[in-house]
Structures are given as structure tokens and as C-alpha cells.
Design a protein around this motif. Structure first.
Motif, short mmCIF file in Angstrom:
data_model
loop_
_atom_site.label_atom_id
_atom_site.label_comp_id
_atom_site.label_asym_id
_atom_site.label_seq_id
_atom_site.Cartn_x
_atom_site.Cartn_y
_atom_site.Cartn_z
N ARG A 135 6.42 10.94 4.67
CA ARG A 135 7.20 9.89 4.76
C ARG A 135 8.73 10.06 4.70
O ARG A 135 8.87 11.13 4.08
CB ARG A 135 7.10 8.66 3.67
CG ARG A 135 7.24 9.13 2.27
CD ARG A 135 7.47 8.23 1.27
NE ARG A 135 8.78 7.23 1.49
CZ ARG A 135 9.19 6.24 0.63
NH1 ARG A 135 8.26 5.78 -0.26
NH2 ARG A 135 10.32 5.53 1.25
N LEU A 180 11.24 5.91 6.33
CA LEU A 180 10.08 5.12 6.93
C LEU A 180 8.74 5.54 6.62
O LEU A 180 8.55 6.86 6.01
CB LEU A 180 10.16 4.71 8.31
CG LEU A 180 11.28 3.95 9.02
CD1 LEU A 180 11.48 3.87 10.42
CD2 LEU A 180 11.29 2.39 8.48
N ILE A 181 7.73 4.80 6.62
CA ILE A 181 6.45 5.30 6.01
C ILE A 181 5.49 5.18 7.21
O ILE A 181 5.21 4.08 7.76
CB ILE A 181 5.91 4.49 4.87
CG1 ILE A 181 7.04 4.48 3.80
CG2 ILE A 181 4.53 4.87 4.53
CD1 ILE A 181 6.54 3.79 2.65
N PRO A 182 4.74 6.24 7.69
CA PRO A 182 3.75 6.07 8.86
C PRO A 182 2.40 5.45 8.20
O PRO A 182 2.34 5.38 7.20
CB PRO A 182 3.68 7.53 9.43
CG PRO A 182 4.25 8.38 8.25
CD PRO A 182 4.91 7.47 7.52
N ARG A 183 1.68 5.30 9.35
CA ARG A 183 0.26 4.67 8.85
C ARG A 183 -0.61 5.81 8.20
O ARG A 183 -0.64 6.73 8.53
CB ARG A 183 -0.29 4.05 10.04
CG ARG A 183 -1.57 3.14 9.46
CD ARG A 183 -2.00 2.35 10.40
NE ARG A 183 -2.67 2.69 11.87
CZ ARG A 183 -3.78 2.46 12.38
NH1 ARG A 183 -4.43 1.78 11.62
NH2 ARG A 183 -4.34 3.00 13.28
N ARG A 184 -0.90 5.41 7.06
CA ARG A 184 -1.46 6.35 6.26
C ARG A 184 -2.85 7.08 6.91
O ARG A 184 -3.04 8.29 6.92
CB ARG A 184 -2.01 5.66 4.97
CG ARG A 184 -2.92 6.51 3.89
CD ARG A 184 -1.73 7.28 3.09
NE ARG A 184 -2.14 8.27 2.13
CZ ARG A 184 -1.54 8.90 1.49
NH1 ARG A 184 0.00 8.97 1.43
NH2 ARG A 184 -1.88 10.03 0.59
N GLY A 212 2.10 0.77 4.73
CA GLY A 212 1.68 1.91 5.45
C GLY A 212 0.18 2.14 5.27
O GLY A 212 -0.50 2.87 5.67
N HIS A 213 -0.34 1.65 3.99
CA HIS A 213 -1.62 1.75 3.58
C HIS A 213 -2.45 0.32 3.26
O HIS A 213 -2.76 -0.08 2.13
CB HIS A 213 -1.82 2.69 2.14
CG HIS A 213 -3.01 3.29 2.17
ND1 HIS A 213 -3.10 4.18 1.09
CD2 HIS A 213 -4.41 2.92 2.67
CE1 HIS A 213 -4.55 4.50 1.11
NE2 HIS A 213 -5.02 3.69 1.96
N TRP A 234 3.69 -3.52 6.82
CA TRP A 234 5.12 -2.94 6.70
C TRP A 234 6.53 -3.94 6.45
O TRP A 234 7.54 -3.44 6.25
CB TRP A 234 5.51 -1.94 8.08
CG TRP A 234 4.88 -0.88 7.95
CD1 TRP A 234 4.96 0.08 7.21
CD2 TRP A 234 3.94 -0.41 8.97
NE1 TRP A 234 4.15 1.41 7.64
CE2 TRP A 234 3.64 1.03 8.83
CE3 TRP A 234 3.46 -1.09 10.22
CZ2 TRP A 234 2.63 1.59 9.60
CZ3 TRP A 234 2.73 -0.47 11.14
CH2 TRP A 234 2.21 1.01 10.82
N HIS A 289 8.92 -2.64 3.97
CA HIS A 289 9.38 -1.27 4.03
C HIS A 289 9.93 -1.03 5.33
O HIS A 289 9.86 -0.36 6.04
CB HIS A 289 8.48 -0.14 3.46
CG HIS A 289 9.44 1.11 3.25
ND1 HIS A 289 9.95 1.39 2.02
CD2 HIS A 289 9.72 2.07 4.10
CE1 HIS A 289 10.45 2.56 2.20
NE2 HIS A 289 10.40 2.89 3.44
#
Lengths: 304, 304, 304
Positions: B220, B223-227, C15-16, C173, C176
Motif C-alpha cells: 500500500r 492508497l490500498i490495492p485490493r488484497r 481493500g480487504h 474503499w 480510504h
């Protein structure tokens, strides 16, 4: 300048542009018979309170935002900003709520900067207040609240008189985070293949951009347009001999933000007269810069 | 590293990427005959100064931004930043205006932080200045301005040599607010159904990501990408035995911002070598991290 | 409130969201036979971890975000925020990494504000930690972490029971930076022509919005919805006699940000119960406000 005076006096805070939208639609209906070309008018719920006018076979779109800055009534006589108005104690504010018309005074807490109003009664929660319009005209200047962007709207409407090919767009929410240009730009690109834009808006007098020296062509603000497009515009302006100034800023934005970030390959350039006393009730513009603004738009819509 | 040296020396500040675009197009034309697969080349006005290369039946797109940071000349010898360059008095800056080539010096006001240039004449308003390129190579490192993101571009071009299925994208404006990825991503998704992305860009050496320890896979940033997507990438990297490090940051961004916020369901992951002296003329990267970056992209484009 | 208790206990940091997505899909499958209308279920890779339920011929879409705030493990026991959680030393955090389940304690450095965890071992880089769920119910209140936005999800699922025409959207999301609503909104508009939205989310108790006084209809937050749409909603709420409060804020945002900035002409309004102790493990909501929230959504989905 009667048209300008009229539209400066119609409040249209971001999110509540409908009164000005209705005026512009009525104006177009009443005046288009005298224009060189009669446009196709795109308006209605699919465009919220925006309007697109399509003249001939458009290659370039002119964006003028309808909305203005102001204040929203919160609780306990507090006010919240709509966009970024200058706030000084004593500014006259007007509006209307369930109990009728309002003319009150802005109060700025000297310690905290908190905003409130001074009025003989409480105002309904959520009511929008806008600057009282004191329109002043001299031989050389116009002065009023909301020249930003009623002058951009005026420029767009005057441009319509002689326009043969082009799109003229009246957008919403520009002063408060945007929200209409993404779908307007998508429609223009997908339906007409247009991806050249000019932003018909008002900029700032600075140490590099002086009143009376001509319309400002912005080389950049907080965003940077594609160099090759701006260079074409500069060459056309120089060849046409229209008085103009080159602006370079590190901050500020416009409807171009949504074009830049949208899902079409728009080229854009901000071109507008400079004003002093920005975002106050006393915005002032030199008439020569208004003249050169309109002249430059007329040339560019032909030659771009 | 001759290719890297060459592209580090071509200025391409955000909004004026055209010189690097032309180089990449020429490079592709000259070298593609020797590549495993010959790509379809998407370029031209509908893509502004961006390029997309389509190899075979793409499932994954690699995004490498062409543009670099720099400065724009304002008024009275003032400079405005393009992106977020480090500024120190004495940095050598180069550019070109109507009077010819420019090699001048950056000056930072110690009191105000205001930026200006020291040169024997005034420079045209709006001229872009970039860091003078002093490219330095040792057995273990490369050092230059603009490794961010010429190394990402280099990685993408080297990846092309053996790529069978995939899209390679060269984007614009990444350093200054973005502006091209939204339409590039739309085109890739709507035309090819691609919605997996890898961001070929350069990250930071930190207490958790060390030079020489392998390419960084970012879990991350701001931003946070899809896990689930990042987990797939980690498993492939581990199974392939490519040296890599896991990065976790709370700030920073990339072309992935536009993928995350765009109107297609993109999965994305930032994968890049770490550098020190970020956004200065002295960016430095360990060659082992460049090697593992390319190796990981080669594996991922096969297996994702 | 068993459904609410259950979904408060399923961690779904931005994201999760997948564990909560799976729960909602299973819940819909198990319960839809008892609903007035059986929806079409849109889910799967093209929607990442989001879900859309289509009931009848939808005119209005309800958006409820699945994700919650939390923390990501960085290096050296540091934590980075996911969204904007309140942080106090001693808060209980839970998670899971390669070595098993984690129950640890949040530590806030008094000098720097830096975040870390207290645990008997190091936690894997990139692991998400969320608040331990202590669900508390009285006759008049519910209290737990993540009522924002499990209550919005609960409201959407309860609304499904009697819904005849409408779309119910579970997004990702939101806490975030957003990232799913742009494509969800595009799909809804292009496939079903829907462009009216209600945001089923939780807001703040303030001096103007009090617990127990009814669901809040937000007239604005950091963004300003179109006045005419909000006025229609107010009139329906008044005519129906559902207890409600009018909210006016200058900050805060929701999934509506992506609707406002997307490339479709969405009208939107945030309607949600107010909570106290926002973004802490102790969020608390008055049950009367939950009741009026559901009642208002039921009326609006019929009448808008």
C-alpha cells in the motif's frame, strides 16, 4: 453591459444554479434568431442544471461555469462557506427562506475566524446566502460581486452571436469541487468528437498580469495543460494581434481540472480577463480586457 | 545501460512529454523486429503524448510514466514547481526559450523558500527548466536525475523484448496531478477487457526497504490495492524465487491513483526498484534491484 | 439486532472487504425467498468485492459501503492508518498473519503521535489490524466499533425485505479514498438509467444533530448536492411524518464524492443516523434513529 448587470444580480450558488440556468435558456431562445448560426440546445434532467449549445460542426468547446461562491446557514447563526469567498465583517448578504427574503450582515469572529450572520431573526438551516450585488460601471471598468464567473458567461453568450462552429457549455459546481464537467465532457467527446477546450473564466491581477494589458492566456495554474495545444493558441493570438498576457501560476484551478482528470484526451487552456479584489463583493475588471477576451475567443473558435 | 543514459538526458516535464514520446516511438520501430512478439502501436492525437503497445492477447497492463519533475519560469525570475522536485541553491537547470539554450542555477531563498534562477538574462515566461543530467554508473549503481521514472520506462522497454501477451503503457502527467491514465485505462478495459495493472515506477529507500535487497512490491501507499490481487503477486514472486521486498507506506502515489478512481474495476500493484536521494539530481539505484525488477515483470506478465 | 451484531464482528478493512462480501452474498441467498421481490444479483470479478442488487425497475440506488477503518502493520512495529481511526493507547486490535491469530494493543507515542502495537511477537508486514468488537446493546442504544458503516449495510439489507423497485449497492474503499463507486455508478446509469442516489451511511452527533431526534438528512457536507433533489427528499420526509433532522456541515464526505465527480449526472443525498464517539471502538447510536432511518428509506424508495 446590461446583460452582465442582469446576470450578476441572479444568485446561483454552487448546487443551486437553476435560476441562472433558466435565465440563460430564456435568453438563448429570445436571441438566437439574430445569431449567425442557430444552435442545438442540450438541457434538462440528463444535464442537471447545465446547458450545452452546439453550433455547426464543433471542434472546440467553451466552458463557462454558472455558479458563484457564497455561504450556507448552519446552526446557531453559524455560516459555512460555499467555495472560497473572502469574508469581512459588514459584507451584505442576501437570500430567501421559508419566512421570506433576507438581507443580513456577515460577521467574522476576530479570534477564531468563525463566520456568522447578524439578522433580526434566525434563518432556516441550509439556506444559501450570497453577496448583495452592487453593480458599478465606469468608462474603463466594471465592478460587482460574481464577475467570476458572470463575465465568463457573458463572454460565452456574446460569442454565440457570431459563432459558426463550436460548443458552448454552461457548467455547475465549479466553485465548490466540481461535479458536472465530467459528464458534459464525456457527452461532447462521444457525440461530437470534440476534445479541444477553452475555459471562459476570470483570473487574478498579479505582478505579472496587469489590468488593461489584455486577456490572460494561462500557461499553467495548479495543473499544466499540454504544451503543444497552448503553443497553438499563443501563435493564433499573436498572428491575430489581439492584446493578451501570458500567465504562469502554481495554484488555482478551473473547470479544466475535470477535463484533465476525465476519461477523454482533452486539450484545454484557461483564457480569461484578470480581476482584482477576487472573490469579494468588489471584483473589478478593466473593460479593455473584456474586449480582448471576446475578440480572442472569436478568433480561436474560427482557427483552432 | 546506454538506453537508460539516453532517456535520462531527454527532458520531458509534465505536459511537455512529446520529445520522449517521439524517442520511444522511434525506439519501438527500430527494435521491434528483434522482439519475440511484434506489438500493435496505439499513439497519436487520440492518445495525446501517450503510447500503448499491445502484445498478443493482453491480460495485464504495465504502466510507466514518461514525465519528470522540474520548474516553470514565472515572472521576475521566479520559478514554480512541476511536481515535487527537491530544491537546493546551486542545482544546475537546463531549458530552451525563444532566445536559445539555457543553462542556469537554482536559487532558494533561505528565509521564504521562494525559488528563482540565476542567469545572465531573463528567461521567457512559461519556459520549463529541468535538472541538468549528470549520469553516473558504477559496477553496482546507476545515479542520475529522473531515474524516477526513466528506469520504469527502461524496464517497460526491456520487458517488450520477450513479451508474448500484455499491454505496455507510457503515460503522461504522473508527476503533476495525473491526467492521462483515466482514458488509457478506459481504452484498455473497453477494447481488450484488461483490468490487471502493474505500475512500473520507482519507490523510496526507507528503514524497511533497503538498496540491493530486491525490487519492492508495495502492499500500500496513500492508497490500498485490493488484497487478493496483491496476494497473488506475492505468491508468484515467491514461487519464482525473484528477490523482492514488501513495502508498506502511508503516503505517496502513482499512476495507480487514476486506476483506483477510474470507472473500471482495475486491480493494481506498484512494483519498482527503490532509490535514494528521491526527486533530486542525484537519484541512485542499486543495479541488483533493477535486475530483479525486470525479472519479476517477466514472470508476472506470464503468470498473472 | 443479531444481524448487526454479526456484521460488526466481521473485519473488512478497506481493500480487504472480501469476508463481508461473502457474508452478504450468503445472507441474500438465504433470505431472498422471504422478500417481497427477488433481486438480480450482480457480483464477481467485474465488480471486485462489491455487490449490486437490482429490484424490479429501479429509479433510485442506495449505496452502503462495506469497508471499515483500521491499521496496516509497517516496519519495526509501526502502524499506518487505514482511513481515519481514532487512536488511543490501549485500544484492543485484532488480526491474522502467517503465524496465526493476533490480539494486540495500540500504542500512541505521546510526543510524536506515532502509532505502534504491543504484542509478544512481530507481526507480518502488511497485516491489517482492526478494532476488537465489543458489541453492546441497551433498550435505547447500540454501541460497537464499525457501526459506521455496518448500520448502513444493515439498513440496506432490511430495506431489501420489502423493496419493489430500486438498486442496493454494497461498495468498497469508502473509508480510504474511494475506488469502486465510479464503476458501480457507471454500470447502474448505463444499464438501468438510474441516476438518483441515497447514501446509507452514518453521520456525527453535533450541536445541531442530536441523538434520538431522528435520522439526519444532510443538506451538505464537504460537497453540495443539487438543491432541487434534496428539496424533493425533504418534502417526502415531511409528508410521511418520519422523524428526521437537517444536517449542514462544511466537512466530511461519503460515497457521494464519487457520484458527484463521476461522468454521469447523479443526484445524491446522504441520509443516515447520527453516532457519537465517531471512528472509535465505542461508536454509539440511538435505536430511534435507526428506526427512522429504515422508515425513511422505505418511503423514499417508493416515492422518489
Amino acid at each position: 453591459m446590461e446583460l452582465l448587470r442582469t446576470i450578476c444580480q441572479i444568485p446561483a450558488p454552487s448546487g443551486h444554479e437553476a435560476p441562472l440556468t433558466e435565465f440563460v435558456l430564456r435568453y438563448v431562445e429570445e436571441h438566437q434568431a439574430g445569431w449567425t448560426t442557430q444552435p442545438t440546445i442540450l438541457a434538462g434532467e440528463e444535464f442537471q442544471d447545465c446547458i450545452i449549445l452546439i453550433f455547426g460542426a464543433p471542434r472546440t468547446a467553451v466552458f463557462a461555469h454558472l455558479d458563484n461562491i457564497g455561504f450556507t446557514v448552519r446552526y446557531n447563526r453559524q455560516l459555512v462557506r460555499i467555495g472560497g469567498p473572502v469574508a469581512e465583517t459588514g459584507y451584505r448578504l442576501v437570500g430567501r427562506d421559508s419566512q421570506g427574503n433576507i438581507e443580513c450582515t456577515l460577521v467574522v469572529d476576530e479570534q477564531t475566524g468563525a463566520l456568522s450572520y447578524d439578522f433580526h431573526r434566525d434563518i432556516d438551516r441550509g439556506t444559501e446566502l450570497t453577496f448583495y450585488c452592487d453593480f458599478r460601471e465606469t468608462d474603463t471598468t466594471v465592478q460587482s460581486c460574481y464577475l467570476d464567473n458572470r463575465l465568463g458567461v457573458w463572454n460565452a453568450l456574446r460569442l454565440c452571436e457570431t459563432l459558426e462552429h463550436g460548443a458552448v457549455v454552461f457548467s455547475c459546481w465549479e466553485e465548490h469541487g466540481g461535479g458536472s464537467v465530467a459528464y458534459l465532457a464525456k457527452h461532447l467527446y462521444e457525440t461530437y468528437g470534440v476534445r479541444q477546450a477553452l475555459i471562459s473564466d476570470i483570473t487574478w491581477v498579479t505582478e505579472g498580469v496587469r489590468p488593461g494589458k489584455g486577456v490572460a492566456i494561462s500557461l499553467r495554474d495548479s495543473l499544466i495543460p499540454r504544451r503543444s495545444y497552448v503553443e497553438r493558441i499563443r501563435r493564433i493570438a499573436e498572428a491575430a494581434g489581439v492584446p493578451h498576457q501570458l500567465e504562469v501560476e502554481g495554484s488555482g484551478g478551473s473547470d479544466a481540472k475535470e477535463l484533465q482528470h476525465g476519461a477523454q484526451p482533452w486539450d484545454w487552456c484557461f483564457i480569461g480577463a484578470p480581476e482584482d479584489n477576487v472573490h469579494s463583493p468588489d471584483e473589478i475588471v478593466d473593460k479593455r480586457d473584456i474586449t480582448s477576451m471576446l475578440a480572442l475567443y472569436q478568433v480561436l473558435l474560427r482557427e483552432l
